[in-house]
Design an enzyme around this catalytic site. Sequence first.
Site, mmCIF file in Angstrom:
data_model
loop_
_atom_site.group_PDB
_atom_site.id
_atom_site.type_symbol
_atom_site.label_atom_id
_atom_site.label_comp_id
_atom_site.label_asym_id
_atom_site.label_seq_id
_atom_site.Cartn_x
_atom_site.Cartn_y
_atom_site.Cartn_z
ATOM 1 N N SER A 208 4.337 -12.667 1.514
ATOM 2 C CA SER A 208 3.965 -13.084 2.861
ATOM 3 C C SER A 208 4.153 -14.028 3.802
ATOM 4 O O SER A 208 4.791 -15.435 3.888
ATOM 5 C CB SER A 208 3.239 -14.144 2.043
HETATM 6 N N1 LIG Z 1 -5.267 -17.655 9.751
HETATM 7 C C1 LIG Z 1 -3.957 -17.896 7.975
HETATM 8 C C2 LIG Z 1 -3.511 -16.705 7.495
HETATM 9 C C3 LIG Z 1 -3.234 -15.829 6.650
HETATM 10 C C4 LIG Z 1 -2.930 -14.461 5.537
HETATM 11 O O1 LIG Z 1 -3.477 -13.689 6.264
HETATM 12 N N2 LIG Z 1 -2.128 -14.128 4.228
HETATM 13 C C5 LIG Z 1 -2.200 -12.891 4.404
HETATM 14 C C6 LIG Z 1 -0.734 -12.990 2.848
HETATM 15 S S1 LIG Z 1 0.603 -13.529 4.571
HETATM 16 C C7 LIG Z 1 -3.717 -13.216 2.994
HETATM 17 O O2 LIG Z 1 -3.713 -13.363 2.267
HETATM 18 N N3 LIG Z 1 -4.614 -12.401 3.674
HETATM 19 C C8 LIG Z 1 -5.648 -12.313 2.907
HETATM 20 C C9 LIG Z 1 -6.751 -12.290 3.870
HETATM 21 O O3 LIG Z 1 -7.038 -12.807 5.378
HETATM 22 O O4 LIG Z 1 -8.093 -12.325 3.246
HETATM 23 C C10 LIG Z 1 -2.651 -18.521 8.374
HETATM 24 O O5 LIG Z 1 -2.518 -18.604 9.919
HETATM 25 O O6 LIG Z 1 -1.538 -18.219 7.647
#
Ligand SMILES: N[C@@H](CCC(=O)N[C@@H](CS)C(=O)NCC(=O)O)C(=O)O
EC number: 2.5.1.18
Length: 226
Positions: free
Chosen positions: A16
């Site tokens: 991730s």
């Molecule tokens: N807006 C968050 C996004 C984080 C994200 O999208 N993580 C991914 C893995 S890299 C995830 O698990 N997403 C699940 C989802 O968006 O429902 C950030 O800026 O960190």
Amino acid sequence: MGPLPRTLELFYDVLSPYSWLAFEVLCRYKNIWNVSLQLRPTLIAGIMKDSGNRPPALLPRKALYVKNDVRLLGQHLQVPIHLPKDFFFVVFEKGSLTAMRFLTVVKLEHPELLEKVSRELWMRIWSRDEDITEPQSILAAAENAGMSTGQAQELLERVSTPQVKNQLKETTEAACKYGAFGLPVTVAHLDDETYMLFGSDRMELLAHLLGEKWMGPVPPAVTARL
Ligand SMILES: N[C@@H](CCC(=O)N[C@@H](CS)C(=O)NCC(=O)O)C(=O)O
């Protein structure tokens, strides 16, 4: 005796890229905010399965957005993210199971090296487009983090033991119990309250909950050294 330290648990997977961003920011702030940061290697595939969620990049329009978002955030946060050429093969075919089991055994046996080995694995996959699934790749990351070849090999031999598999499963279940549906997840234990925050973009809110100052992703006292 001084006040009890506030504890932050960071659940992350090196698959991730957003976890990498949260990890670097929290590593920069842990001393400034005087929090105890507990790094918790987790399996994102397990979280997706348990929560019934799907990785955002499976939706083509979101995939385009995520790739651009991660690139821009890397620049803003001074984390050298360069997307792998074959994003889908790396994320959806190769995955991170052995790497996360390796970090699990590092946490058990050499917790003092967990931060460095995690960073080296992220550097491989999300900066230099290098493999993180082959034994040689994992050994190279461990050695770059300061582990001897013998030490690293010994740990690698343990990744398939029930102890290590169960530990990674338990950590993933712990994240799920806090309500995780993706990563990174930061769980803040503050006085009598526990807060679960999803994403690397919740740091300003975290500062607010801690009653601390948010000074941007690269606080003045710290030089980003990646
Ligand atoms: N807006 C968050 C996004 C984080 C994200 O999208 N993580 C991914 C893995 S890299 C995830 O698990 N997403 C699940 C989802 O968006 O429902 C950030 O800026 O960190």
